[in-house]
Structure formats: C-alpha cells, structure tokens
Scaffold this motif. Sequence first.
Motif, mmCIF file in Angstrom:
data_model
loop_
_atom_site.group_PDB
_atom_site.id
_atom_site.type_symbol
_atom_site.label_atom_id
_atom_site.label_comp_id
_atom_site.label_asym_id
_atom_site.label_seq_id
_atom_site.Cartn_x
_atom_site.Cartn_y
_atom_site.Cartn_z
ATOM 1 N N ASP A 33 0.887 -1.200 -0.075
ATOM 2 C CA ASP A 33 -0.246 0.102 -0.055
ATOM 3 C C ASP A 33 0.792 1.164 0.045
ATOM 4 O O ASP A 33 1.905 1.275 0.598
ATOM 5 C CB ASP A 33 -0.927 0.063 1.243
ATOM 6 C CG ASP A 33 -2.056 0.925 1.125
ATOM 7 O OD1 ASP A 33 -3.207 0.321 1.060
ATOM 8 O OD2 ASP A 33 -2.092 2.176 1.051
ATOM 9 N N LEU A 79 -6.644 -5.272 -4.695
ATOM 10 C CA LEU A 79 -7.635 -4.037 -4.127
ATOM 11 C C LEU A 79 -7.250 -2.612 -4.305
ATOM 12 O O LEU A 79 -8.239 -1.707 -4.119
ATOM 13 C CB LEU A 79 -7.885 -4.400 -2.511
ATOM 14 C CG LEU A 79 -8.117 -5.671 -1.891
ATOM 15 C CD1 LEU A 79 -7.486 -5.763 -0.687
ATOM 16 C CD2 LEU A 79 -9.530 -5.944 -2.341
ATOM 17 N N TYR A 148 -15.551 5.551 -11.572
ATOM 18 C CA TYR A 148 -15.058 4.702 -10.951
ATOM 19 C C TYR A 148 -15.317 3.198 -11.460
ATOM 20 O O TYR A 148 -14.418 2.421 -11.527
ATOM 21 C CB TYR A 148 -15.516 4.976 -9.528
ATOM 22 C CG TYR A 148 -15.425 3.887 -8.558
ATOM 23 C CD1 TYR A 148 -14.253 3.116 -8.412
ATOM 24 C CD2 TYR A 148 -16.559 3.054 -8.050
ATOM 25 C CE1 TYR A 148 -14.041 1.929 -7.434
ATOM 26 C CE2 TYR A 148 -16.439 2.064 -7.005
ATOM 27 C CZ TYR A 148 -15.415 1.627 -6.718
ATOM 28 O OH TYR A 148 -15.058 0.373 -5.837
ATOM 29 N N ARG A 183 -14.188 3.203 7.459
ATOM 30 C CA ARG A 183 -14.775 4.095 6.428
ATOM 31 C C ARG A 183 -16.222 4.453 6.785
ATOM 32 O O ARG A 183 -17.069 3.629 7.029
ATOM 33 C CB ARG A 183 -14.914 3.486 5.018
ATOM 34 C CG ARG A 183 -13.491 3.581 4.353
ATOM 35 C CD ARG A 183 -13.524 2.943 2.893
ATOM 36 N NE ARG A 183 -14.225 3.703 2.148
ATOM 37 C CZ ARG A 183 -14.686 3.598 0.777
ATOM 38 N NH1 ARG A 183 -14.347 2.646 0.138
ATOM 39 N NH2 ARG A 183 -15.516 4.467 -0.050
HETATM 40 N N1 LIG Z 1 -15.786 -0.449 0.177
HETATM 41 C C1 LIG Z 1 -16.718 -0.959 -0.563
HETATM 42 O O1 LIG Z 1 -18.050 -0.756 -0.516
HETATM 43 C C2 LIG Z 1 -16.490 -1.783 -1.950
HETATM 44 C C3 LIG Z 1 -17.386 -1.918 -2.990
HETATM 45 C C4 LIG Z 1 -17.067 -2.600 -3.881
HETATM 46 C C5 LIG Z 1 -15.650 -2.712 -4.401
HETATM 47 N N2 LIG Z 1 -14.607 -2.389 -3.298
HETATM 48 C C6 LIG Z 1 -13.278 -2.403 -3.921
HETATM 49 O O2 LIG Z 1 -12.564 -3.106 -2.850
HETATM 50 C C7 LIG Z 1 -11.281 -2.617 -2.963
HETATM 51 C C8 LIG Z 1 -11.147 -2.141 -1.692
HETATM 52 O O3 LIG Z 1 -11.815 -1.084 -1.129
HETATM 53 P P1 LIG Z 1 -11.639 -0.123 0.341
HETATM 54 O O4 LIG Z 1 -13.030 -0.035 0.585
HETATM 55 O O5 LIG Z 1 -10.882 -1.273 0.944
HETATM 56 O O6 LIG Z 1 -10.944 1.006 -0.134
HETATM 57 P P2 LIG Z 1 -9.821 1.922 0.590
HETATM 58 O O7 LIG Z 1 -9.531 3.232 -0.203
HETATM 59 O O8 LIG Z 1 -10.113 1.632 2.149
HETATM 60 O O9 LIG Z 1 -8.560 0.780 0.211
HETATM 61 C C9 LIG Z 1 -7.504 1.153 -1.059
HETATM 62 C C10 LIG Z 1 -6.324 1.018 -0.460
HETATM 63 O O10 LIG Z 1 -5.472 1.039 -1.826
HETATM 64 C C11 LIG Z 1 -4.439 2.042 -1.386
HETATM 65 N N3 LIG Z 1 -3.862 2.457 -2.711
HETATM 66 C C12 LIG Z 1 -4.505 3.284 -3.613
HETATM 67 N N4 LIG Z 1 -3.799 3.602 -4.689
HETATM 68 C C13 LIG Z 1 -2.621 3.016 -4.540
HETATM 69 C C14 LIG Z 1 -1.335 2.858 -5.301
HETATM 70 N N5 LIG Z 1 -1.303 3.549 -6.234
HETATM 71 N N6 LIG Z 1 -0.532 2.252 -4.877
HETATM 72 C C15 LIG Z 1 -0.485 1.460 -3.606
HETATM 73 N N7 LIG Z 1 -1.848 1.376 -2.867
HETATM 74 C C16 LIG Z 1 -2.780 2.231 -3.135
HETATM 75 C C17 LIG Z 1 -4.910 2.937 -0.606
HETATM 76 O O11 LIG Z 1 -3.972 3.852 0.157
HETATM 77 C C18 LIG Z 1 -5.996 2.197 0.405
HETATM 78 O O12 LIG Z 1 -5.394 1.898 1.585
HETATM 79 C C19 LIG Z 1 -11.199 -1.540 -4.154
HETATM 80 O O13 LIG Z 1 -10.856 -2.099 -5.361
HETATM 81 C C20 LIG Z 1 -12.813 -1.223 -4.246
HETATM 82 O O14 LIG Z 1 -12.895 -0.718 -5.576
HETATM 83 C C21 LIG Z 1 -15.064 -1.637 -2.209
#
Ligand SMILES: NC(=O)c1ccc[n+]([C@@H]2O[C@H](COP(=O)([O-])OP(=O)(O)OC[C@H]3O[C@@H](n4cnc5c(N)ncnc54)[C@H](O)[C@@H]3O)[C@@H](O)[C@H]2O)c1
Length: 321
Positions: A33, A79, A148, A183
């Motif tokens: 990350d 992710l 997105y 979140r």
């Molecule tokens: N939370 C939801 O409701 C939900 C629903 C559907 C899909 N998703 C998918 O699940 C995954 C995780 O989502 P989340 O809710 O944990 O979001 P989040 O923002 O908490 O986690 C994403 C993480 O990715 C890291 N990141 C972003 N860009 C980066 C980069 N260039 N290099 C390294 N790290 C990087 C961020 O620092 C963050 O910690 C995502 O792909 C999201 O699209 C989430």
Amino acid sequence: MRTILVTGAAGYVGGALTRRLLDQPETSVIGVDFCAMDHGAEGVREIIGRPGFTFVREDIRNTDAIEPLLERADAVVHLAAIVGDPACRRDPDETVSINIDATGRLIDASKRHGIEHFVFVSTCSNYGVSDTSTLVTEDGDLNPVSLYAESKVAVEKRLLENGDLPATVCRFATVYGVAPRMRFDLTVNQFTIEALRDGVLEIYGEQFWRPYVHVEDAARGVQLVLAKPDVAVGRVYNVGDSEENYTKGMMYELLKERLPDLEAKWVSIDEDPRSYKVSFQRIADELGYETTWDVPRGMDQIIEYARLGAFPEPKAPRFRN
Ligand SMILES: NC(=O)c1ccc[n+]([C@@H]2O[C@H](COP(=O)([O-])OP(=O)(O)OC[C@H]3O[C@@H](n4cnc5c(N)ncnc54)[C@H](O)[C@@H]3O)[C@@H](O)[C@H]2O)c1
C-alpha cells in the motif's frame, strides 16, 4: 506455504482480508500500500511484525518495485485503487493512472511471473441503473455511470478477454461494518453513525436499491475464491447475499427501530441514479458461499462500537475517501 500478495492492504477491505489470510494455515501475505491517503497505514497497523506478514510501502504504479514482490507470490488479490465515485471524480487523471494503467501493468507482470491466481476486486456499481423488478446476475448488462465503475469495467474486460492469466473477478456489494481502517463514507456506516450522533438523517434517493455486504463477509468471499481456483478461475462472482438488497428508506426504518427519536429529512435530488438489485446465487451455488452478517446486525455493531467510544471523530478525513 502459499504466498498471497494483497495490494491496498492498508485499506478498509485490505485490513480485514489480510488478517483473515494470516489466520489461515500455511499462508503468508505480502501487503502493499502506498499509505498516501489520510488513513495512512491504518489497516495494517497492529499486524506489522506478525509472523508470515511482510508489509511493503509502495505505489503500485512503480512496476520496478512491484515485480520482485510478484516473484515471491503465488496469488494476487488486487484491491488498491482510487475507490468510490467522489474520490475518482476529484482526480480523474490519478484514477486512470492507478485503476486502469497501473492495474494493466500489474496484470501483465503477473502473467510474466507465473501468478497462479489473480483475484480482481470489482464492484456491483458496474450494473449502474438496472431494472429493479428482477435481480441482476453476473451476466447482466454493465451500465457504469461513473469514472469509478468505468475503470472497474475496463479492467474486468482486459482480464477476462485475454484469458491467459488465471483470474477471478469479485464484484462486491457496497461494504459495511467495523474494520481496522474504518470508512464512514459508505451508506450503512454513514447512516448509522449520523443517526446515532445527530439524531437526523438527510436522505436523498430513498427509493434506489443497492446490495450490501459486511466487510468480514467480503473478505471471506475472496478467501473462498482463493481456496477453490479449480472452480473460480475464469469466473465472475457477485459477492453478497440476494436477501441483502435495501433502499435507503428501508435503512431509515431499520435505524428508527434502534433509535426511536431518529428523524429524516427527505431530499429529492436525482444526484445518484444508481439503482440495482443483485443476485448472489452464483457464488452460493458454485463455491458454497454464505454470508454471516446482515445489515441490521451490522448497524448494531457500529452502534455498539460507537457507544464504547471507538469513533470519537467519525467526520475526520481519515474515515472517508
Ligand atoms: N468498500 C466498498 O464498499 C467496496 C465495494 C465494491 C468494491 N470495492 C473495492 O474493494 C477494494 C478496496 O476498497 P476499500 O473500501 O478497502 O477502499 P480503501 O480506499 O480503504 O482501500 C484502498 C487502498 O488502496 C491503497 N492504494 C490506492 N492507490 C494505491 C497505489 N497507487 N499504490 C498502492 N496502494 C494504493 C490506498 O492507500 C488504500 O489503503 C477496491 O478495489 C474497491 O474498488 C469496495
């Protein structure tokens, strides 16, 4: 020993998933990350130094740094992304560079390094507006209505059409529940904390349907996919439960049962037109997946944590994307 590389490990889902994988026998995890957002390394804070866990602070756009990690990994769960419509809208160039371009390079590098299973986490937002008289399945039309969702659809296509990297797409329902990186910009979490703290909810688009899944169940879905590559490779799975589709109006009613003084301000703006009811039958039938949480219990979990003082400042930037 099977080594799984988890990108976005310090995020909301990443923190929950990494812990679950480390609890499995014969499994080690490389978490990546860039920790460049307000939540920093929150998702992995308490597990740094845990046996079997390596954390690498790195940007996935830096392919030269990621390649040696792929050399050590058997499987990848991807992710890392700019997550959510508002965050992607705020910085479209960065969204494209991470969600599409760097993800494409990660896929190519994973092929070169012989990754056995690449799990891409996508979203049910891909369905956009759909006919809510039926449940949309994985074969339903994709109608991304935001950058997105467009970025997720682009990667899905690339993964599935190429077919030369053993891959699975997991389309998560909207996630809720307590996790190491919390979140409060996700509907169930946000409504629950605002209902508790403010006693009033401002609700727009109360009639729109969405599916929801607890963060632990979302992580369990990925675990199951990783455990059954013989079935899961080449497949797309909605991750959630068909009984867990709700409107915001239904959520208000559920919260009112818990917090009887709760009031609602109904706002009629058409700002967020996503409405979809989703079927989660495929993952149940093919992998035997069942969720262990439902939205009402998730609300109770957040209320209990909040009453214990766990979230003294839920409006702080680190709780939102
Ligand atoms: N939370 C939801 O409701 C939900 C629903 C559907 C899909 N998703 C998918 O699940 C995954 C995780 O989502 P989340 O809710 O944990 O979001 P989040 O923002 O908490 O986690 C994403 C993480 O990715 C890291 N990141 C972003 N860009 C980066 C980069 N260039 N290099 C390294 N790290 C990087 C961020 O620092 C963050 O910690 C995502 O792909 C999201 O699209 C989430």
